[in-house]
Scaffold this motif. Sequence first.
Motif, PDB file in Angstrom:
ATOM      1  N   SER A   5       0.833  -1.206   0.000  1.00  0.00           N
ATOM      2  CA  SER A   5       0.000   0.000   0.000  1.00  0.00           C
ATOM      3  C   SER A   5       0.864   1.251   0.000  1.00  0.00           C
ATOM      4  N   TYR A  36      -9.215  -6.386  -7.474  1.00  0.00           N
ATOM      5  CA  TYR A  36     -10.208  -6.404  -6.410  1.00  0.00           C
ATOM      6  C   TYR A  36     -11.631  -6.092  -6.859  1.00  0.00           C
ATOM      7  N   ARG A 191      -9.838  -2.645  -1.796  1.00  0.00           N
ATOM      8  CA  ARG A 191      -8.989  -3.800  -1.478  1.00  0.00           C
ATOM      9  C   ARG A 191      -9.491  -4.531  -0.239  1.00  0.00           C
TER      10      ARG A 191
END
Length: 356
Positions: A5, A36, A191
């Motif tokens: 991230s 995702y 996500r």
Amino acid sequence: MRKESLVFLEKLLAAPSPSGYEQPAQRLFRDYVAPYCQVSSDVLGNVYGFIAGQGKDCPKVMLVGHSDEIGLQVKYIDDKGFLYFAAIGGVDAHLTPGKVVHIHTTDGPLPGVVGKRPIHLMDTKDRETVVKLEAQYIDIGAKDKKEAQKLVRVGDCITFESGFTHLQGDRVASRGFDDKAGSFVVAEVLRLVAAEKKKLPVDLYGVSSVQEEIGLRGGTTSCYTINPDIGICVEVDFATDQPDVERKHNGEVALGKGPILTRGANINHALFELLYATAQKDKIAVQLTANPRATGTDANVMQISRGGVATALVKLPLRYMHTPVEVVSLGDLEQAAKLIVATLKMITDRGTFVPQ
């Protein structure tokens, strides 16, 4: 913060994305969220991530953060090869002289500097005067107009040079946190939702919008396209824990003390209370600010799209807004994503948000 991230956030901030020129950042957003959710784009450049909820006729929730940043644009090249420019968004003329910039040409980024007359050659009065942006210029080292025109075209966008800098603790500095921090949180929510074993009770649309800095344009068109029942905008807000910001006007907001929930005419009361109650239940620290009028964010245009949308505004504390050294707490970004995901699980009936 999760390593992957953080890498995404750094790349997102480094990508040039002045309003109207956002696609380098939008491509990164698309690639990051593609595993995702279902991903699509529109003609304006907004990027949509969609995750279907459990069952039929689920409430539609739109989550939005804008990817565009402030910047400059080449307006004129003089006979000596100097570039004159205009602002894209709210650029502070105090800050530009002496800055290193990048002109984003068809052949890639070209370095330049915003030139300034040496202080030794200035009258006392001139030293106390801010030079207007239209009188400032960029030096790319070209010997004349002909050479400059081989490298640069009128209309090329310009960004300030600014690296991703780790300060103390979890605080980091960069240009573009307004509002790539919001776009990042949207991506992280997608996500986290995708990782859940159980589907949400809502159809979720995560949007990285464009052209917010010049009139909330992407937020307007994306909301019209989705036609959501509920909208949550993720933005930045002025941190007031620096020495020179008035708390009586801007409220008491500090880095590292959690995301901000805004209250006021732009905000649906029931949706605010749901966010606040969820934060209390899950022990997520939040801060409150008041805004009695339009907020000047994508939340404003979401609220009044079509027949109206139940809207909330989740903000991220930010120091030094619209400078190349905006500062945030990474923990605030993580907590904002966590709060939004937890709140989405609590939404079951769109009628809950109709005032009674």
